[in-house]
Design a protein around this motif. Structure first.
Motif, PDB file in Angstrom:
ATOM      1  N   GLU A   1       0.817  -1.212   0.000  1.00 37.56           N
ATOM      2  CA  GLU A   1       0.000   0.000   0.000  1.00 37.56           C
ATOM      3  C   GLU A   1       0.851   1.263   0.000  1.00 37.56           C
TER       4      GLU A   1
ATOM      5  N   HIS B   1      -7.600  -5.611   1.348  1.00 31.16           N
ATOM      6  CA  HIS B   1      -6.640  -5.303   2.420  1.00 31.16           C
ATOM      7  C   HIS B   1      -5.812  -4.054   2.079  1.00 31.16           C
ATOM      8  N   GLU B   2      -5.255  -4.024   0.899  1.00 30.11           N
ATOM      9  CA  GLU B   2      -4.383  -2.894   0.556  1.00 30.11           C
ATOM     10  C   GLU B   2      -5.188  -1.609   0.431  1.00 30.11           C
TER      11      GLU B   2
ATOM     12  N   HIS C   1      -5.713  -0.009   3.793  1.00 29.98           N
ATOM     13  CA  HIS C   1      -4.617   0.819   4.306  1.00 29.98           C
ATOM     14  C   HIS C   1      -4.765   2.290   3.911  1.00 29.98           C
TER      15      HIS C   1
ATOM     16  N   GLU D   1      -1.862  -2.447  10.511  1.00 32.11           N
ATOM     17  CA  GLU D   1      -2.157  -3.792  10.002  1.00 32.11           C
ATOM     18  C   GLU D   1      -3.310  -4.462  10.761  1.00 32.11           C
TER      19      GLU D   1
ATOM     20  N   ASN E   1      -6.620  -2.599  10.238  1.00 34.60           N
ATOM     21  CA  ASN E   1      -7.006  -2.834   8.853  1.00 34.60           C
ATOM     22  C   ASN E   1      -7.566  -4.240   8.674  1.00 34.60           C
TER      23      ASN E   1
ATOM     24  N   TYR F   1      -1.616  -8.710  12.873  1.00 37.65           N
ATOM     25  CA  TYR F   1      -2.797  -8.650  12.026  1.00 37.65           C
ATOM     26  C   TYR F   1      -3.980  -9.332  12.716  1.00 37.65           C
TER      27      TYR F   1
END
Ligand SMILES: [Zn+2]
Lengths: 271, 683
Positions: free
Chosen positions: B341, B374-375, B378, B397, B400, B463
């Motif tokens: 990201e 996910h990205e 960010h 992380e 997110n 995470y």
């Protein structure tokens, strides 16, 4: 009709095979159930259908011996079954031609040595053939490779059936010589109709075998799968027996000495 | 919520419309959406951006040499001292130097590989060299003083910069890209430039610089500002970058593209002649995907994931403020660039395609589309809430990952990650399995370099344990209440640098019932949850959540018969009637994590009683005179996703007939496996 009658001749061998198969499956099921009960003690009754996979994953990851046990059981079963079926496969041919159950069993035991040896030769040759095909077809698109592998498998199945039928029904001069199986492949390749029928029935049986575990997975939770599992196993076995019985209608074929333009038409077995 | 779903246009259609350059695959697929003029969305859509958050601006002119993968650049940094103290030096990130030698902080941790991808053979090393540095209109050149690691440096200023003052510094630099194995670099004619220019560290309010070296798990902590970047690449190369493209000129064999970004804390770009572009639009946000021939047909799937992420995250965490999103799908050979990201710009990974025939047996959603979710996530937890990834990696992380599971939950397909024969594993199930692997050894709130990079401990802790912690708390206090608290946090720290205490304080304050009992949420009349303590246990201790139903039985009820003395002192005997039955339950907390937990008791009369246990003592006994119990369940509603072992959460009363679900399932599977083996090798 003749094929049906031949298949009907194998009913006692089929029943014996079915009983053995179901008993083996039941034993596995019972042992796995006991192991689980022992591991979980007073717990594990939670019927959380929506999280059935998670529940199983939790039990197996906390108790990996359970997964290892079931996996090892299946592998051992496959190994033991290979030996067992080598014998039973012989018995089907004797029964198909009309031998009584005891006679069929005796015949199968007498042919066991050549059946096992040719079985091993067949396994090696099939492995090599599949390897060769996947290398040769490697550069082509995947669908061609898959097709090549399927055709090779079909030929291999027919070759094995041919050799087994020949050993049981007509005998071989050199029953332990690998040439018989090589010759089985050579003869099989030239019989597209038989390849198609054999392959069709074999694929049907394998399809049933492959669907068993997904079926059990589908039924996770309170529903019961074992009845269906047993039914499908029985059906798969019946298809196998029918295939072998049908084959007796067109042996012998000349597996030794090297084939010289084999007959194209189906030959009737001497009964 | 309205959104434009016009971007789903197949390549065939694009070919028919002539939207391609005649190559084997189209050059451009999807909508013809104009590049927005402003890098930020209109105020009405994005909300206000505090002027005080703007600290550092960059104007960069950079030229890529496509033969040597070298970038020659000149940048002007405008820095505003927004601290309370005068500063006598600047602190610089030279993060490309992480790849300059085997003994940098990054390499010591990574040992020359990243996500199983090793350094390239051709150009294993990358670095950045500062060629000149000086204050604009100032006296002569400045000197760069190397830091503890080649990834950091300091620059003494000729005169201290007073609070409120600003300074402009010109820096000439040359960046040598490595063959990409860890996010940034090149492969053949593909370039992805991340951490490629000298960049200022963050000046804390007390006037000290927070300038961490680039370590294996942390690369972001920087101030917001505006960027204007001119990228000089070979003609015919397509460029994607942070922000909006404001100019695009061709000159001889070169192409000069200008990108402008507003209120971002980093700038990354990519270029390749092989890109296929797919453009779509979402509420005025231009979503641009850059694929290669290998993956361009997957664009609609990523777009759908992107749109679902926007739907969910905007509703939960406030509006996405920028007007563009660029998604780069690196070619397979440059897989090391995937899954990363940068502001308004990220790289994804290819879809894991299960053949159609097998999709009824197994399906997965944890593939490239999840990387996209996910990205993109960010963009909030890092891009917008710009926490310190070195000091508290879980704030981006972990939060997110939590948000990603919410995206799945909010999507029309619902929260499932893996399906096997119609049975699903959802996010909670997967997190629970991760918690089992952690075995209570991991503390979430630690510095990035304090995690041993073994057995995936970092990912599982930062995470997944963070996500499991937040999801568990959300389940306990109620989804709506928790979601509102998260919204408060996300709104409060937009364009800011939230710390772990900021997060814990905000949640504690936002979740409490009322200010008279700070940080307390009542779960029923008797049991309450102390939010701060709960978060402390979840994030700052390795304590694990573990409960069990220790004992359940139905014993003889207490007899009332026998000899009793009355008030006058006279003994008299009463006959014992039927003493009846008494249900006895012993609940056990075997884990160190003290948390309230629900229980459910099923009685013979058909009633199921649900209640809360505070879990303070390690065991507690519940008595039910006159009632016969069938079974007891702890955490029946699966609140505590931190609890790895649930199998002992359910128990039948002693002597009660037990159902045999798990035994039955495993017995069936074993029978199926054995029958399959038998049938498979059958004659
Ligand atoms: Zn991430």
């Amino acid at each position: 009709m003749k094929v049906l009658r031949t298949a009907w001749n194998t009913r006692w061998v089929y029943l014996a095979a079915l009983v053995l198969t179901l008993a083996w499956g039941l034993a596995a099921s019972t042992i796995a159930g006991w192991m689980t009960e022992f591991i979980l003690g007073p717990f594990g009754g939670e019927a959380d259908v929506e999280h059935a996979l998670a529940r199983l994953a939790e039990v197996v990851t906390h108790n990996p011996e359970l997964g290892v046990g079931i996996g090892a059981g299946a592998v051992l079963t496959a190994a033991a079954a290979w030996l067992g079926w080598t014998l039973l496969g012989g018995a089907v041919f004797f029964a198909a031609r009309g031998d009584a159950l005891a006679q069929s069993a005796r015949g199968a035991v007498q042919s066991a040595g050549p059946l096992a040896v040719q079985g091993i030769v067949h396994a090696v040759l099939t492995g090599l053939a599949l390897l060769l095909v996947s290398v040769v077809f490697g550069p082509l698109p995947g669908v061609f490779r898959l097709l090549g592998l399927l055709v090779t498998t079909a030929v291999a199945v027919l070759a094995r059936d041919l050799v087994r039928a020949q050993i049981c029904l007509h005998g071989l001069d050199k029953p332990y010589h690998p040439r018989a199986t090589v010759q089985g492949f050579v003869v099989a390749v030239k019989r597209p109709r038989e390849i198609a029928i054999t392959a069709g029935l074999w694929v049907l049986k394998m399809g049933l075998a492959l669907v068993l575990v997904p079926l059990a997975a589908r039924a996770l939770g309170p529903s019961e799968a074992s009845g269906w599992l047993r039914l499908m196993a029985g059906l798969g076995l019946a298809i196998s027996f029918a295939r072998l019985a049908w084959l007796t209608h067109w042996v012998p074929v000349e597996l030794e000495p090297p084939a010289s333009a084999p007959d194209d038409g189906a030959q009737t077995a001497e009964t | 919520m309205q959104r434009a779903r016009l971007g789903l246009c197949s390549g065939v259609v694009a070919l028919a419309l002539g939207a391609c350059d005649g190559a084997a695959q189209p050059r451009s697929v999807g909508l013809n959406v104009d590049e927005p003029a402003d890098p930020l969305r209109p105020v009405a859509q994005r909300g206000a951006v505090p002027e005080s958050a703007r600290v550092t601006d960059y104007a960069i002119d950079a030229k890529l040499d496509e033969e040597t993968y070298r970038i020659d650049g000149l940048e002007r940094i405008t820095f505003r001292n927004r601290s309370d103290a005068a500063v006598d030096h600047l602190a610089l990130h030279l993060y490309m130097n992480a790849f300059s030698a085997g003994d940098t902080a990054w390499m010591k941790e990574g040992r020359g590989s990243h996500r199983a991808m090793g350094q390239g053979q051709q150009t294993p090393w990358g670095r950045v060299e500062v060629t000149s540095i000086g204050v604009v209109d100032g006296p002569g050149g400045l000197t760069l003083q190397p830091g503890e690691d080649p990834t950091v440096a300091t620059v003494p200023l000729p005169t201290p910069l007073a609070p409120g003052e600003r300074i402009e510094v010109d820096i000439g630099f040359t960046t040598y890209l490595p063959e990409v194995f860890a996010r940034t670099g090149y492969k053949d004619d593909f370039v992805l430039a991340g951490q490629w220019f000298p960049k200022l560290a963050v000046l804390e309010p007390d006037g000290t610089w927070n300038n961490h070296v680039f370590t294996f798990h942390s690369e972001f902590f920087a101030d917001f500002g505006n960027y204007r970047v001119i990228l000089d690449v070979p003609k015919g190369w397509l460029v994607g970058a942070t922000g909006v493209r404001t100019a695009d000129e061709e000159d001889g064999g070169r192409r000069r593209v200008t990108y402008e970004a507003a209120m971002v804390h980093d700038f990354a770009w990519t270029a390749s002649p092989a890109f296929v572009e797919h453009v779509a639009q979402y509420e005025g946000i231009r979503i641009r995907q850059l694929h290669t021939a290998e993956t361009w047909q997957q664009a609609p799937v990523h777009l759908q994931a992107q749109e679902e992420a926007l739907d969910s995250m905007q509703a939960r965490f406030g509006p996405y403020p920028w007007s563009t999103i660029t998604i780069v799908h690196p070619p397979a050979a440059a897989g090391g660039a995937g899954g990363m990201e940068y502001p308004t710009f990220f790289t994804s990974s290819p879809l894991f395609e299960i053949p159609l025939a097998a999709q009824d047996v197994v399906s997965v959603r944890l593939d490239g589309r999840f990387t996209t979710v996910h990205e993109f996530g960010h963009q909030y937890f890092q891009g917008l809430l710009a926490s310190n990834e070195y000091e508290a990696p879980w704030l981006d992380e972990g939060l997110n990952t939590f948000a990603n599971t919410m995206v799945l939950d909010d999507s029309p397909q619902g929260d499932w990650a893996i399906k096997v024969m119609g049975h699903t594993l959802d996010s909670g199930d997967l997190l629970r399995l991760d918690m089992q692997r952690l075995q209570g050894t991991a503390v979430v709130d630690q510095r990035a370099d304090q995690f041993a990079e073994t057995e995936g401990l970092y990912g599982r802790t930062v995470y997944r344990k963070t996500a499991a912690t937040l999801r568990s708390l959300r389940n306990l206090v109620g989804h709506e209440r928790f979601d509102a608290a998260m919204r408060t946090y996300a709104q409060r720290y937009r364009f800011a640098h939230p710390s772990p205490d900021d997060f814990i304080d905000t949640l504690t304050e936002a979740l409490q019932d009322d200010a008279s009992t700070p940080g307390v949420v009542a779960l029923d009349d008797a049991v309450a949850l102390d939010v701060r303590d709960w978060l402390h246990q979840g994030l700052r201790t390795p304590r694990s959540v573990a409960f069990a139903v220790r004992w359940v039985e139905n014993r003889r009820g207490q007899s009332q018969g026998g000899w009793h003395r009355d008030e006058g002192g006279t003994w008299s005997r009463t006959d014992a009637g039927d003493p009846g039955v008494e249900g006895v339950v012993v609940l056990e907390r075997s884990g160190g994590f003290v948390t309230p937990v629900q229980y459910a008791i099923a009685f013979e009369d058909g009633e199921t009683l649900e209640g809360w246990w505070d879990g303070v003592r390690t065991t507690d006994t519940l008595l039910f005179p006159g009632r016969r119990i069938l079974s007891v369940r702890i955490d029946p509603n699966r609140h505590l996703e931190l609890e790895a072992k649930r199998v002992d959460n359910h128990r039948f009363a002693l002597g009660e007939a037990r159902e045999v679900t798990t035994e039955g399932d495993i017995a069936d599977l074993a029978e199926a496996a054995v029958l399959a083996a038998l049938l498979g090798v059958a004659p």
